[in-house]
Design an enzyme around this catalytic site. Structure first.
Site: not given
Length: 211
Positions: A73, A69, A94
Site C-alpha cells: 500500500g 501487506d 489476504d
C-alpha cells in the site's frame, strides 16, 4: 484495544518501511509483486511451520511476510498508481493467506488429536471468511460497513499472542484459548455487521416510505 494497537502499529510500520518501499520502486518492483510474494511467504510458513506445530517460527515468519501487506500500500501511494485491481488483488491475497494459516492450524490439531481446538480453528476459518464477505457484499450493495469487533489485523494479533503464550510461555492452553476467543469474536462480528446493514436498510426503507 487490539483495534487501536493495530491501526497505530500499521501506520508506524508503514513510515518505517517507506525507505525500503522507495528502494523497491526504484528497482522496478511493483506493489502487486510485493503483495503476491508476501502471500507466498505466508503459504510456505503455514505449511513448514504452522502445520508442524512450530508456532514461534510460524509467528516470526508470518509477521515478517505480513509486512508486505503494509509495504504494498505504501508503494502504491508513493508511486501514485493505486488501482482498483491492486485493491482487489490485495483482498484476495489476504483471504488466501488467512485460509492458509488456519488450514495449517487445523492440520496440526487434527494430527495431534486435539478435537476441541480443531473445532475452534474450523470455526475461525469459516467465520473469518464470512466476516470479510459480509463487508464486501454490503459495500457492493452500496452500504458502508465500517464496523466490526474482530477484523483481519485483530485476528492475526489474537492468534500471534496465543502462539507466543504456548511456544514461549510454555502455556499449553494459550493457543487453544486464543482460538476460542477468536471464534467467539468472529461470530459476534458477523452478527454486528449483519445488524448494522439491517439497520441501514430499515432506515432507507423508512425514509423512502416517509417521502
Amino acid at each position: 484495544m487490539a483495534k487501536i494497537f493495530s491501526v497505530v502499529g500499521k501506520a508506524g510500520t508503514a513510515r518505517l518501511l517507506d525507505p525500503l518501499s522507495r528502494a523497491l520502486l526504484r528497482m522496478g518492483v511493483s506493489p502487486d509483486a510485493v503483495t503476491v510474494v508476501g502471500t507466498v511467504g505466508v503459504l510456505v510458513g503455514s505449511v513448514v511451520f504452522v502445520a508442524q506445530g512450530h508456532f514461534l517460527a510460524a509467528t516470526i515468519a508470518i509477521t515478517l511476510c505480513g509486512l508486505a501487506d503494509v509495504m504494498d500500500g505504501s508503494m502504491a501511494r508513493q508511486r501514485g498508481t493505486a488501482s482498483r485491481y491492486g485493491a482487489l488483488l490485495d483482498s484476495a491475497m489476504d483471504r488466501i493467506a488467512d485460509g492458509a494459516v488456519f488450514a495449517g492450524l487445523i492440520w496440526w490439531f487434527a494430527v495431534t488429536g486435539d478435537r476441541p481446538t480443531l473445532l475452534a480453528a474450523l470455526i475461525c476459518l469459516v467465520a473469518g471468511q464470512v466476516v470479510s464477505y459480509v463487508k464486501a457484499r454490503a459495500e457492493g450493495l452500496g452500504m458502508a460497513c465500517h464496523v466490526g469487533l474482530v477484523e483481519r489485523a485483530e485476528r492475526l494479533i489474537i492468534i500471534g499472542v496465543g502462539a507466543l503464550l504456548t511456544s514461549v510461555g510454555g502455556l499449553s492452553w494459550g493457543l487453544p484459548a486464543s482460538l476460542w476467543v477468536l471464534a467467539a469474536g468472529s461470530i459476534f462480528t458477523i452478527w454486528q455487521r449483519m445488524w448494522h446493514v439491517y439497520k441501514l436498510e430499515q432506515a432507507r426503507t423508512a425514509g423512502g416510505e416517509s417521502a
